[in-house]
Design a protein around this motif. Structure first.
Motif, PDB file in Angstrom:
ATOM      1  N   ASP A 165       0.854  -1.180   0.000  1.00 51.86           N
ATOM      2  CA  ASP A 165       0.000   0.000   0.000  1.00 51.86           C
ATOM      3  C   ASP A 165       0.891   1.232   0.000  1.00 51.86           C
ATOM      4  O   ASP A 165       2.096   1.132  -0.246  1.00 51.86           O
ATOM      5  CB  ASP A 165      -0.981  -0.013   1.183  1.00 51.86           C
ATOM      6  CG  ASP A 165      -0.281   0.090   2.538  1.00 51.86           C
ATOM      7  OD1 ASP A 165       0.972   0.188   2.569  1.00 51.86           O
ATOM      8  OD2 ASP A 165      -0.983   0.075   3.566  1.00 51.86           O
ATOM      9  N   CYS A 166       0.335   2.396   0.293  1.00 48.87           N
ATOM     10  CA  CYS A 166       1.114   3.629   0.206  1.00 48.87           C
ATOM     11  C   CYS A 166       2.236   3.688   1.244  1.00 48.87           C
ATOM     12  O   CYS A 166       3.211   4.421   1.065  1.00 48.87           O
ATOM     13  CB  CYS A 166       0.194   4.838   0.366  1.00 48.87           C
ATOM     14  SG  CYS A 166      -0.670   4.906   1.955  1.00 48.87           S
ATOM     15  N   SER A 167       2.134   2.905   2.319  1.00 50.08           N
ATOM     16  CA  SER A 167       3.164   2.941   3.359  1.00 50.08           C
ATOM     17  C   SER A 167       4.321   1.993   3.076  1.00 50.08           C
ATOM     18  O   SER A 167       5.419   2.194   3.588  1.00 50.08           O
ATOM     19  CB  SER A 167       2.546   2.591   4.719  1.00 50.08           C
ATOM     20  OG  SER A 167       2.121   1.244   4.748  1.00 50.08           O
ATOM     21  N   GLU A 171       9.449   2.537  -3.991  1.00 45.56           N
ATOM     22  CA  GLU A 171       9.610   3.457  -5.107  1.00 45.56           C
ATOM     23  C   GLU A 171      11.084   3.838  -5.235  1.00 45.56           C
ATOM     24  O   GLU A 171      11.781   3.989  -4.235  1.00 45.56           O
ATOM     25  CB  GLU A 171       8.789   4.727  -4.864  1.00 45.56           C
ATOM     26  CG  GLU A 171       7.280   4.535  -4.990  1.00 45.56           C
ATOM     27  CD  GLU A 171       6.820   4.430  -6.441  1.00 45.56           C
ATOM     28  OE1 GLU A 171       7.679   4.511  -7.347  1.00 45.56           O
ATOM     29  OE2 GLU A 171       5.621   4.263  -6.653  1.00 45.56           O
ATOM     30  N   ALA A 203      -0.036   2.078  -4.736  1.00 49.00           N
ATOM     31  CA  ALA A 203       0.462   3.326  -4.160  1.00 49.00           C
ATOM     32  C   ALA A 203      -0.666   4.209  -3.635  1.00 49.00           C
ATOM     33  O   ALA A 203      -0.442   5.051  -2.771  1.00 49.00           O
ATOM     34  CB  ALA A 203       1.277   4.092  -5.206  1.00 49.00           C
ATOM     35  N   ALA A 204      -1.895   3.989  -4.122  1.00 49.97           N
ATOM     36  CA  ALA A 204      -3.010   4.858  -3.730  1.00 49.97           C
ATOM     37  C   ALA A 204      -3.793   4.333  -2.531  1.00 49.97           C
ATOM     38  O   ALA A 204      -4.529   5.079  -1.904  1.00 49.97           O
ATOM     39  CB  ALA A 204      -3.961   5.038  -4.917  1.00 49.97           C
ATOM     40  N   LYS A 206      -4.541   2.381   1.286  1.00 48.40           N
ATOM     41  CA  LYS A 206      -3.964   2.323   2.632  1.00 48.40           C
ATOM     42  C   LYS A 206      -4.622   1.178   3.392  1.00 48.40           C
ATOM     43  O   LYS A 206      -5.825   1.189   3.641  1.00 48.40           O
ATOM     44  CB  LYS A 206      -4.207   3.639   3.391  1.00 48.40           C
ATOM     45  CG  LYS A 206      -3.628   3.627   4.810  1.00 48.40           C
ATOM     46  CD  LYS A 206      -2.104   3.649   4.756  1.00 48.40           C
ATOM     47  CE  LYS A 206      -1.506   3.792   6.163  1.00 48.40           C
ATOM     48  NZ  LYS A 206      -1.508   2.512   6.897  1.00 48.40           N
TER      49      LYS A 206
END
Length: 286
Positions: A165-167, A171, A203-204, A206
Motif C-alpha cells: 500500500d502507500c506505506s 519506489e 500506491a493509492a 492504505k
C-alpha cells in the motif's frame, strides 16, 4: 460456531480464493473480506493443531468459499501428525509430499525448507498464513516469479513478502521489477498499462496498521516469535468483523461456479458422490 468447518460433499460454489483473485480481484480482496477469510482459516488451524496435526499447505488455492459465507480449508493430503509411532514429537523433519510443480514451496516456512536438526512444528503453518495474508491482500502469489533457489535463500535470510500500500510500496521501480515482484501474469498481463495500473492501485491505497502488524507477526523468521493460531485469533485485526458482516456481499461481483452440462466426468462424479453415505456433520471440524 466455526464456519470454516463441518465437512460435507456439497460444492463450494464460489471456488477457491485463488480462483476469486484470478478472475475478479487481481489487485487483492477488500480488507474486511481478508479478515473474515483469515479468521476462519485460523479456526481450522486451531482445530488441527489441537489434534496434533500440521497442515503444511496453507494457501489461497486451498481455501474454499461458498455463497452461504462458509470458508473451508482443504489441501489435507499434505498434513502431518505430530504423533509418530505412538509418541508425540515436538518437531518434524520431513517435507510434505511434493506437488507436481513444487508450487507449494512459496508458502512454506524457512525452518521447514531448511530441513535441519531443529525441525519444525505447527508454527510453520502460521508463517504460511502470513504468506496467505499477502496473497489475499495483494492478489499476487508471493515469490511466484523468483527462482526456487533464490526464494529459498531470501526466506532463510529473513526477507519476507509484505502487504502493498502507500506505506510499504517501494519506489521507484521500473516495469521489469514490477512484473517480477507482483506476478503480473496472474490476470493483469505483461503490458505497460497493466504494470502502470498495479503501480497506481498499490500506491493509492492504505491498509490498516493491524493488518500490517498481523502479517509481520506471522512472517517472523524465528518460529519462536510467531503467535499460535489461538493467539492470532485474539489479534486486533479481527475486531473489525461484526456479526452482520457477510463475506459474499463483500465480494459481490463473484459469480457461483456453474457445472458444465456437457462435462460427462463431472456428472458421473456428482452421481457417485450423491450415492456416498457421508453425514453432513461429523466430528471433523475443518
Amino acid at each position: 460456531m466455526v464456519r470454516s468447518c463441518m465437512w460435507s460433499h456439497r460444492l463450494m460454489s464460489l471456488g477457491s480464493c485463488r480462483d476469486v483473485l484470478d478472475r475478479y480481484f487481481q489487485e487483492g480482496l477488500p480488507e474486511l473480506a481478508c479478515a473474515i477469510i483469515l479468521r476462519d482459516v485460523l479456526f481450522a488451524l486451531q482445530y488441527l493443531h489441537k489434534q496434533l496435526y500440521i497442515h503444511r499447505s496453507v494457501r489461497a488455492s486451498h481455501v474454499l468459499l461458498d455463497i452461504n459465507g462458509c470458508v473451508k480449508l482443504s489441501g489435507l493430503r499434505s498434513a502431518a501428525s505430530m504423533m509418530v509411532r505412538g509418541r508425540r514429537h515436538r518437531q518434524l523433519h520431513n517435507l510434505p509430499p511434493p506437488d507436481h510443480d513444487n508450487a507449494n514451496l512459496m508458502w512454506l516456512s524457512p525452518e521447514l525448507l531448511e530441513q535441519n536438526l531443529k525441525g519444525y512444528d505447527e508454527r510453520s503453518d502460521i508463517y504460511s498464513l502470513g504468506v496467505l495474508c499477502c496473497e489475499l491482500a495483494n492478489g499476487a502469489v508471493p515469490f511466484a516469479d523468483v527462482p526456487t533457489t533464490l526464494m529459498f535463500t531470501e526466506k532463510v535470510r529473513g526477507n519476507r513478502p509484505q502487504l502493498l500500500d502507500c506505506s510499504s510500496f517501494p519506489e521507484p521501480l521500473d516495469d521489469g521489477e514490477m512484473k517480477s515482484m507482483y506476478n503480473t501474469d496472474s490476470g493483469v498481463g505483461d503490458s505497460a498499462e497493466g504494470v502502470c495500473r498495479l503501480r497506481q492501485v498499490f500506491a493509492a491505497r492504505k491498509l490498516s496498521e493491524p493488518f500490517h502488524h498481523l502479517s509481520e507477526l506471522a512472517l517472523q523468521r524465528d518460529p519462536e516469535r510467531r503467535p499460535s493460531a489461538t493467539q492470532m485469533l485474539n489479534h486486533q485485526f479481527f475486531k473489525q468483523i461484526r456479526k452482520t458482516d457477510f463475506l459474499p456481499s463483500l465480494i459481490g461481483r463473484v459469480k457461483p461456479i456453474k457445472p458444465d452440462a456437457n462435462d460427462i466426468s463431472a456428472l458421473l462424479l456428482q452421481e457417485k458422490m450423491s450415492e456416498m453415505d457421508i453425514e453432513k456433520q461429523t466430528e471433523w471440524d475443518f
